[in-house]
Design an enzyme around this catalytic site. Structure first.
Site, PDB file in Angstrom:
ATOM      1  N   GLN A  93       0.866  -1.188   0.000  1.00  0.00           N
ATOM      2  CA  GLN A  93       0.000   0.000   0.000  1.00  0.00           C
ATOM      3  C   GLN A  93       0.895   1.228   0.000  1.00  0.00           C
ATOM      4  O   GLN A  93       1.509   1.563   1.009  1.00  0.00           O
ATOM      5  CB  GLN A  93      -0.911  -0.001   1.240  1.00  0.00           C
ATOM      6  CG  GLN A  93      -2.011  -1.056   1.187  1.00  0.00           C
ATOM      7  CD  GLN A  93      -2.625  -1.327   2.554  1.00  0.00           C
ATOM      8  OE1 GLN A  93      -1.909  -1.610   3.511  1.00  0.00           O
ATOM      9  NE2 GLN A  93      -3.950  -1.285   2.642  1.00  0.00           N
TER      10      GLN A  93
ATOM     11  N   ASP B  98     -11.091   6.652   3.738  1.00  0.00           N
ATOM     12  CA  ASP B  98     -10.215   5.798   4.533  1.00  0.00           C
ATOM     13  C   ASP B  98      -8.857   6.435   4.803  1.00  0.00           C
ATOM     14  O   ASP B  98      -8.226   6.980   3.899  1.00  0.00           O
ATOM     15  CB  ASP B  98      -9.992   4.458   3.806  1.00  0.00           C
ATOM     16  CG  ASP B  98      -9.134   3.515   4.625  1.00  0.00           C
ATOM     17  OD1 ASP B  98      -9.592   3.111   5.705  1.00  0.00           O
ATOM     18  OD2 ASP B  98      -8.003   3.218   4.205  1.00  0.00           O
TER      19      ASP B  98
ATOM     20  N   GLU C  36     -12.817   8.644   8.121  1.00  0.00           N
ATOM     21  CA  GLU C  36     -12.328   7.520   8.915  1.00  0.00           C
ATOM     22  C   GLU C  36     -11.042   8.009   9.570  1.00  0.00           C
ATOM     23  O   GLU C  36      -9.957   7.905   9.000  1.00  0.00           O
ATOM     24  CB  GLU C  36     -12.077   6.285   8.043  1.00  0.00           C
ATOM     25  CG  GLU C  36     -11.870   5.017   8.862  1.00  0.00           C
ATOM     26  CD  GLU C  36     -10.426   4.690   9.141  1.00  0.00           C
ATOM     27  OE1 GLU C  36     -10.142   4.059  10.161  1.00  0.00           O
ATOM     28  OE2 GLU C  36      -9.552   5.081   8.347  1.00  0.00           O
TER      29      GLU C  36
HETATM   30  C1  OTU Z   1      -8.123   1.848   7.922  1.00  0.00           C
HETATM   31  O1  OTU Z   1      -7.756   1.789   9.289  1.00  0.00           O
HETATM   32  C2  OTU Z   1      -9.003   0.650   7.629  1.00  0.00           C
HETATM   33  O2  OTU Z   1     -10.159   0.718   8.411  1.00  0.00           O
HETATM   34  C3  OTU Z   1      -8.213  -0.605   7.860  1.00  0.00           C
HETATM   35  O3  OTU Z   1      -9.008  -1.755   7.710  1.00  0.00           O
HETATM   36  C4  OTU Z   1      -7.070  -0.598   6.881  1.00  0.00           C
HETATM   37  O4  OTU Z   1      -6.220  -1.666   7.176  1.00  0.00           O
HETATM   38  C5  OTU Z   1      -6.250   0.685   6.922  1.00  0.00           C
HETATM   39  O5  OTU Z   1      -7.053   1.875   7.008  1.00  0.00           O
HETATM   40  C6  OTU Z   1      -5.416   0.847   5.684  1.00  0.00           C
HETATM   41  O6  OTU Z   1      -6.198   1.157   4.561  1.00  0.00           O
HETATM   42  O7  OTU Z   1      -4.911   2.215  11.279  1.00  0.00           O
HETATM   43  O8  OTU Z   1      -5.693  -0.076  12.314  1.00  0.00           O
HETATM   44  O9  OTU Z   1      -6.779   6.871  11.982  1.00  0.00           O
HETATM   45  O10 OTU Z   1      -7.034   4.104  12.266  1.00  0.00           O
HETATM   46  O11 OTU Z   1      -6.921   4.515   8.791  1.00  0.00           O
HETATM   47  C7  OTU Z   1      -6.444   0.474  11.293  1.00  0.00           C
HETATM   48  C8  OTU Z   1      -7.078   6.069  10.906  1.00  0.00           C
HETATM   49  C9  OTU Z   1      -5.913   1.785  10.820  1.00  0.00           C
HETATM   50  C10 OTU Z   1      -6.573   4.662  11.098  1.00  0.00           C
HETATM   51  C11 OTU Z   1      -7.076   3.860   9.988  1.00  0.00           C
HETATM   52  C12 OTU Z   1      -6.629   2.512   9.754  1.00  0.00           C
END
Ligand code: OTU
Length: 657
Positions: A264, A296, A338
């Protein structure tokens, strides 16, 4: 608020810029949109322009005057407005007439993986009655845009934003589903990964190949100097599975910024081409019928040396600009941030800045979520009261997305200051929560697991389904009716808060049926290392078949969630435009909050985190009018000697009739 002269100058520059750019845009709008759509587009341009110009100037103004880039971006929005299908223009019209539609008390979200809920997008049509039964008005389908082959972080490594994962269907299927949902009064929400793409994405391939169109789309460094400097202050997201925030890419002979997994690649928003490309992507997807974008990993979009590289000012400029530009073309669209971050950083994603500027309409209330679990574990609401009372108010046109569980781990965002204020040592409390919810703490009923253990810092987070964390799985395993009773009450209590806090409650698929952890992921080598899959189950049709049988766990839980959902929709005070205020009560186990509606009056919610009955002085409700019980775990509230009695793990919703 003090307006500084630079604010005034910024506004003046925006006004001047609009005056220069507007005549040509007006001609094109009139030529390509019908008369009334052109009038509407220009009206939006007039009202949103400064929210585009300001952020663009802040982000890229040093390199060039903002005009050129602004007009290019506005033209992308104009093109999208021209291409916007007529049914969606109708939705725009309705949303502009009722701009607070997403705040209405009838809003109830449901969050599901397409494949795990219904097999395919086509299969989802057969599930819509299940959603309608729960009053769902908002369906969030977990990542479904075409991911890379192989490991893809549950779809968060996107290889093509304009195609659907072929395993669940096609873009045409998605459009058809969006249309059917609209017809049933449900909005479609889809994940958009803003911070990174898969390394297989065409932008990444172009960048690797040295294609000038994709120059500086990603962040790379020839040696470890800068990566080491950044890593000194950046947190590891997946310390055990993907340590570090940079990945060596031999083909580029460089370290590429990868906040998450090595495949990623973080986009470089310091490059305005990236912003333009992402804008085109969002506009295109909005025109397919997606109404709500779950944005996200937004906190990671801005990088500054010497910081955590999260929540930086650039992140907010990027979101504000994208938001205003999307509003120009597709005003029915809503952004949900998010940003699972500390409470002090959270409100900014809803536009709560010193200088107000719209940003996202919705943001996950992870503080409420964390406080609820912490409250259950300690059988005490003081930390929740302390931290929620301190949270800054949010702008009236925005709302929290409230939730009990989601597809991710739970990170214990407990502020040090809040913990100390109620006498907890912050580190010890976070350690306790991990021990408790992983079931390691003596007598713990929870059956979760540690996620993302960091050997260096000792930090960890928690995986596990809501039912497993509430003790339902454990009690079922032991066949202990009393423990099961308490466990069910916990799960209901949590939803009694998220459904009445104000905002949009998001029900996570399976929780309405008390689905436990799913260990099937362990058999799939691609998923096995990531225990978040334990709380991403397949929809249990057998359990759903029992949902109306009150003799079953499913029937009891479903019955309660159904009652919460249908009752919520009748309570005007749960319209999200108002604030929730914490009520002062004289029991440490009780979380009580009040909402007010200008016409229908007050609403009060209360939950007792303790397992035994407690009482609170009735004076807590003084001045709130004649409150009646609208829904409660144990029948109408009892008054004994001037005190209100709340049964163990009970909840009550009161409202003025
Ligand atoms: C998000 O979460 C998604 O909800 C995850 O499922 C993904 O793995 C990730 O992005 C990468 O795309 O750190 O532990 O403050 O908490 O972006 C999950 C934001 C994550 C982060 C969040 C992230």
């Amino acid at each position: 608020m003090i307006t500084t002269s630079s604010d005034a100058e910024r506004r003046r520059r925006a006004t001047a810029s609009l005056a220069r750019l507007r005549p040509a845009l007006a001609v094109d709008a009139a030529r390509h949109l019908g008369h009334s759509d052109a009038v509407a587009f220009l009206a939006r341009l007039d009202s949103w322009f400064s929210d585009v110009h300001g952020p663009i100037e802040a982000l890229y103004g040093d390199a060039a005057p903002a005009d050129g880039l602004v007009v290019e971006l506005v033209r992308l929005a104009l093109c999208a407005a021209v291409e916007r299908p007529v049914e969606l223009r109708d939705t725009d019209r309705r949303r502009e007439i009722d701009p607070s539609w997403y705040q209405h008390q009838r809003m109830i979200g449901y969050v599901a993986y397409t494949d795990r809920f219904a097999g395919t997008l086509d299969g989802l049509h057969a599930r819509l009655d299940h959603l309608a039964e729960l009053g769902v008005t908002y369906l969030h389908l977990m990542p479904l845009l075409a991911p890379r082959e192989g490991a893809n972080d549950g779809g968060y490594a996107v290889a093509d934003y304009r195609a659907v994962d072929p395993r669940v269907g096609t873009m045409a299927d998605l459009e058809r589903l969006a249309g059917e949902l609209r017809g049933r009064g449900m909005s479609l929400c889809v994940d958009l990964v803003l911070n990174h793409t898969a390394r297989e994405h065409p932008w990444a391939r172009g960048w690797l190949a040295g294609d000038p169109d994709y120059a500086e789309f990603y962040l790379s460094f020839p040696d470890r100097t800068m990566p080491d400097a950044y890593e000194a202050t950046v947190n590891d997201v997946f310390p055990d599975q993907a340590p570090g925030s940079f990945t060596w890419v031999p083909a580029k002979q460089a370290w590429v910024w990868t906040s998450f997994f090595p495949y990623q690649w973080d986009l470089n928003y310091a490059n305005p081409r990236v912003l333009a490309a992402m804008l085109e992507t969002i506009l295109w997807l909005a025109n397919r019928g997606i109404e709500i974008f779950r944005m996200d990993a937004v906190p990671f979009m801005g990088k500054r040396l010497g910081t955590s590289c999260m929540n930086q000012p650039e992140v907010h400029d990027i979101m504000q600009a994208l938001h205003a530009l999307v509003k120009l073309a597709a005003p029915a669209t809503v952004f949900k941030a998010e940003a699972i971050v500390a409470p002090d950083d959270l409100v900014a994603y809803l536009g709560g800045h010193e200088r107000y500027r719209p940003e996202c309409e919705l943001a996950y209330h992870n503080q409420l979520m964390v406080m609820l679990w912490s409250g259950l574990a300690t059988k005490d609401a003081r930390l929740a009261v302390q931290s929620l009372r301190r949270l800054r108010p949010i702008p009236a046109a925005t709302s929290w997305a409230t939730y009990v569980r989601c597809h991710d781990d739970i990170g214990w965002a407990v502020g040090d200051r809040d913990a100390r204020a109620v006498g907890y040592d912050p580190v010890a409390h976070r350690d306790f929560l991990n021990a408790f919810f992983s079931g390691r703490f003596p007598m713990s009923y929870a059956r979760g697991a540690l996620f993302g253990e960091n050997a260096e810092t000792g930090d960890a987070r928690i995986s596990g389904s809501a039912a497993a964390l509430c003790g339902i799985s454990e009690a079922r395993g032991r066949d202990d009716p009393r423990a099961l009773e308490l466990a069910i009450r916990r799960l209901v209590l949590l939803h009694a808060v998220t459904f009445a806090w104000g905002g949009v409650p998001l029900l996570y698929m399976g929780d309405e049926l008390a689905q436990g952890n799913d260990t099937a992921y362990l058999r799939d080598p691609a998923l096995a290392p990531d225990n978040r899959w334990m709380h991403r189950p397949y929809f249990d049709d057998d359990a759903a078949g029992r949902r109306h049988d009150p003799a079953t766990v499913e029937g009891r839980v479903f019955g309660w969630i159904h009652a919460l959902a249908t009752t919520r929709a009748t309570q005007p005070a749960l319209h999200a435009a108002g604030e929730s205020a914490i009520l002062e009560v004289d029991s440490p186990a009780v979380l009580a909050w009040r909402r007010r509606h200008p016409r229908s009056g007050n609403f009060v919610g209360m939950v007792n985190m303790a397992e035994h009955a407690v009482s609170i002085g009735a004076h807590a409700l003084d001045g709130l009018g004649e409150l009646e019980t609208v829904l409660a775990s144990d029948g109408p509230m009892l008054l004994q000697d001037g005190r209100l009695v709340l049964p163990g793990l009970g909840f009550v919703w009161l409202a003025e009739p």
